[in-house]
Motif scaffolding. Structure first.
Motif, mmCIF file in Angstrom:
data_model
loop_
_atom_site.group_PDB
_atom_site.id
_atom_site.type_symbol
_atom_site.label_atom_id
_atom_site.label_comp_id
_atom_site.label_asym_id
_atom_site.label_seq_id
_atom_site.Cartn_x
_atom_site.Cartn_y
_atom_site.Cartn_z
ATOM 1 N N UNK A 78 0.828 -1.209 0.000
ATOM 2 C CA UNK A 78 0.000 0.000 0.000
ATOM 3 C C UNK A 78 0.864 1.263 0.000
ATOM 4 N N UNK A 79 2.021 1.209 0.686
ATOM 5 C CA UNK A 79 2.923 2.353 0.689
ATOM 6 C C UNK A 79 3.552 2.555 -0.690
ATOM 7 N N UNK A 80 3.919 1.441 -1.324
ATOM 8 C CA UNK A 80 4.467 1.534 -2.680
ATOM 9 C C UNK A 80 3.439 2.121 -3.638
ATOM 10 N N UNK A 81 2.186 1.696 -3.493
ATOM 11 C CA UNK A 81 1.116 2.225 -4.340
ATOM 12 C C UNK A 81 0.952 3.730 -4.135
ATOM 13 N N UNK A 82 1.061 4.187 -2.884
ATOM 14 C CA UNK A 82 0.955 5.620 -2.599
ATOM 15 C C UNK A 82 2.064 6.403 -3.287
ATOM 16 N N UNK A 83 3.291 5.866 -3.271
ATOM 17 C CA UNK A 83 4.412 6.538 -3.935
ATOM 18 C C UNK A 83 4.186 6.638 -5.441
ATOM 19 N N UNK A 84 3.700 5.555 -6.036
ATOM 20 C CA UNK A 84 3.422 5.558 -7.473
ATOM 21 C C UNK A 84 2.323 6.572 -7.792
ATOM 22 N N UNK A 85 1.267 6.550 -6.994
ATOM 23 C CA UNK A 85 0.169 7.477 -7.214
ATOM 24 C C UNK A 85 0.597 8.924 -7.085
ATOM 25 N N UNK A 86 1.483 9.193 -6.140
ATOM 26 C CA UNK A 86 1.985 10.556 -5.962
ATOM 27 C C UNK A 86 2.707 11.024 -7.212
ATOM 28 N N UNK A 87 3.522 10.133 -7.779
ATOM 29 C CA UNK A 87 4.241 10.488 -9.003
ATOM 30 C C UNK A 87 3.314 10.680 -10.191
ATOM 31 N N UNK A 88 2.354 9.783 -10.351
ATOM 32 C CA UNK A 88 1.408 9.893 -11.468
ATOM 33 C C UNK A 88 0.573 11.164 -11.354
ATOM 34 N N UNK A 89 0.120 11.482 -10.137
ATOM 35 C CA UNK A 89 -0.692 12.683 -9.948
ATOM 36 C C UNK A 89 0.101 13.954 -10.229
ATOM 37 N N UNK A 90 1.399 13.926 -9.930
ATOM 38 C CA UNK A 90 2.224 15.088 -10.209
ATOM 39 C C UNK A 90 2.472 15.277 -11.699
ATOM 40 N N UNK A 91 2.363 14.200 -12.469
ATOM 41 C CA UNK A 91 2.403 14.350 -13.921
ATOM 42 C C UNK A 91 1.177 15.120 -14.398
ATOM 43 N N UNK A 92 0.067 14.945 -13.673
ATOM 44 C CA UNK A 92 -1.169 15.643 -14.011
ATOM 45 C C UNK A 92 -2.255 14.705 -14.481
ATOM 46 N N UNK A 93 -3.429 14.825 -13.894
ATOM 47 C CA UNK A 93 -4.546 13.948 -14.245
ATOM 48 C C UNK A 93 -5.724 14.705 -14.852
ATOM 49 N N UNK A 94 -5.497 15.963 -15.216
ATOM 50 C CA UNK A 94 -6.597 16.749 -15.781
ATOM 51 C C UNK A 94 -7.090 16.171 -17.100
ATOM 52 N N UNK A 95 -6.175 15.595 -17.866
ATOM 53 C CA UNK A 95 -6.570 14.999 -19.151
ATOM 54 C C UNK A 95 -6.297 13.502 -19.142
ATOM 55 N N UNK A 96 -6.672 12.850 -18.033
ATOM 56 C CA UNK A 96 -6.402 11.414 -17.900
ATOM 57 C C UNK A 96 -7.633 10.655 -17.413
ATOM 58 N N UNK A 97 -7.774 9.436 -17.913
ATOM 59 C CA UNK A 97 -8.800 8.510 -17.444
ATOM 60 C C UNK A 97 -8.109 7.402 -16.674
ATOM 61 N N UNK A 98 -8.662 7.028 -15.514
ATOM 62 C CA UNK A 98 -8.066 5.995 -14.671
ATOM 63 C C UNK A 98 -9.046 4.833 -14.536
ATOM 64 N N UNK A 99 -8.567 3.622 -14.833
ATOM 65 C CA UNK A 99 -9.389 2.418 -14.718
ATOM 66 C C UNK A 99 -8.606 1.331 -13.993
ATOM 67 N N UNK A 100 -9.330 0.411 -13.370
ATOM 68 C CA UNK A 100 -8.689 -0.665 -12.623
ATOM 69 C C UNK A 100 -9.367 -2.004 -12.922
ATOM 70 N N UNK A 101 -8.594 -3.055 -12.809
ATOM 71 C CA UNK A 101 -9.164 -4.403 -12.806
ATOM 72 C C UNK A 101 -10.048 -4.542 -11.566
ATOM 73 N N UNK A 102 -11.111 -5.341 -11.631
ATOM 74 C CA UNK A 102 -12.010 -5.486 -10.485
ATOM 75 C C UNK A 102 -11.473 -6.370 -9.361
ATOM 76 N N UNK A 103 -10.314 -7.009 -9.534
ATOM 77 C CA UNK A 103 -9.763 -7.856 -8.475
ATOM 78 C C UNK A 103 -9.442 -7.019 -7.239
ATOM 79 N N UNK A 104 -9.527 -7.643 -6.063
ATOM 80 C CA UNK A 104 -9.300 -6.915 -4.811
ATOM 81 C C UNK A 104 -7.922 -6.262 -4.787
ATOM 82 N N UNK A 105 -6.893 -6.988 -5.219
ATOM 83 C CA UNK A 105 -5.534 -6.451 -5.154
ATOM 84 C C UNK A 105 -5.338 -5.235 -6.054
ATOM 85 N N UNK A 106 -6.007 -5.209 -7.206
ATOM 86 C CA UNK A 106 -5.886 -4.049 -8.090
ATOM 87 C C UNK A 106 -6.748 -2.889 -7.586
ATOM 88 N N UNK A 107 -7.914 -3.187 -7.069
ATOM 89 C CA UNK A 107 -8.768 -2.148 -6.514
ATOM 90 C C UNK A 107 -8.099 -1.465 -5.319
#
Length: 230
Positions: free
Chosen positions: A102-131
């Motif tokens: 979960x901490x690794x996911x937070x670090x990745x998300x922080x980097x992706x969000x800093x790239x900018x999500x204004x023109x981005x769509x985010x989707x996930x697999x429905x599995x628990x681990x991906x959600x």
């Protein structure tokens, strides 16, 4: 002169020709070697190496920043460390991810969000681990679609079809799905690997052709964000 006197000479001449080989065989041998070299060269140039994006210079040089600004990027992120294959403490659901994941996911998300999500769509697999991974990346529940867990030959085409013009696409998915996309883009077997929470960046050209920009491992995001002032 009797035929008995000619036999040794003919025999010696025939043996010499056999040692030298038939004259027509030599050009064919050279042609076969040339053809083999051409095939090897074509195979080598068709391979797609994976660039390590673990520095700000690599992010610039690979075109990630410029392609992201144009909304031309698909990012495929493998889920974080899963509970059922680790001795690390689990968040709760045994089919989900670990606390460390979960901490690794937070670090990745922080980097992706800093790239900018204004023109981005985010989707996930429905599995628990991906959600769970997506939730810790973005701090909220993320829409899921079943095709993101269908890790077969049709995955790459499905991903490309979901890419909207001028919009980046962030997909939280599985290693098997990422592997199928890499296969379609001619990544050598020795380079087709995706660690937990790693991100594969793919650019979609205006002609509909995809090319891999590079890959970022989860532990590199924090360093990149700090060095780049993202």
């Amino acid at each position: 002169m009797s035929s008995s006197h000619l036999t040794p000479a003919l025999t010696a001449s025939t043996a010499t020709q056999r040692r030298r080989g038939a004259p027509w065989r030599q050009p064919l041998t050279g042609l076969g070697l040339l053809l083999a070299l051409v095939i090897l060269a074509l195979w080598w140039t068709s391979r797609t190496p994976i660039v390590d994006l673990g520095s700000d210079n690599q992010m610039h040089n690979s075109g990630v920043y410029s392609e992201w600004a144009k909304g031309a990027v698909i990012v495929l992120i493998r889920h974080a460390e899963r509970c059922d294959r680790s001795h690390n403490r689990c968040l709760g659901d045994p089919s989900g991810i670990t606390l460390e994941g979960s901490q690794a996911a937070s670090d990745v998300g922080n980097g992706i969000q800093r790239l900018g999500l204004n023109n981005a769509q985010v989707l996930s697999s429905p599995e628990v681990r991906t959600q769970q991974t997506a939730h810790f990346m973005f701090g909220k529940a993320i829409a899921s679609e079943d095709w993101l867990k269908q890790c077969d030959k049709g995955f790459a085409d499905a991903a490309f079809k979901h890419k909207r013009a001028d919009h980046n696409l962030v997909l939280v998915t599985h290693s098997g799905c990422i592997d199928h996309l890499e296969r379609q883009l001619n990544v050598p077997s020795g380079e087709r690997s995706s660690a937990y929470a790693s991100a594969l960046f793919v650019s979609m050209g205006s002609n509909g052709k995809a090319r891999i920009l590079g890959q970022m491992n989860a532990n590199e995001w924090r360093k990149l964000v700090a060095s780049a002032g993202m």
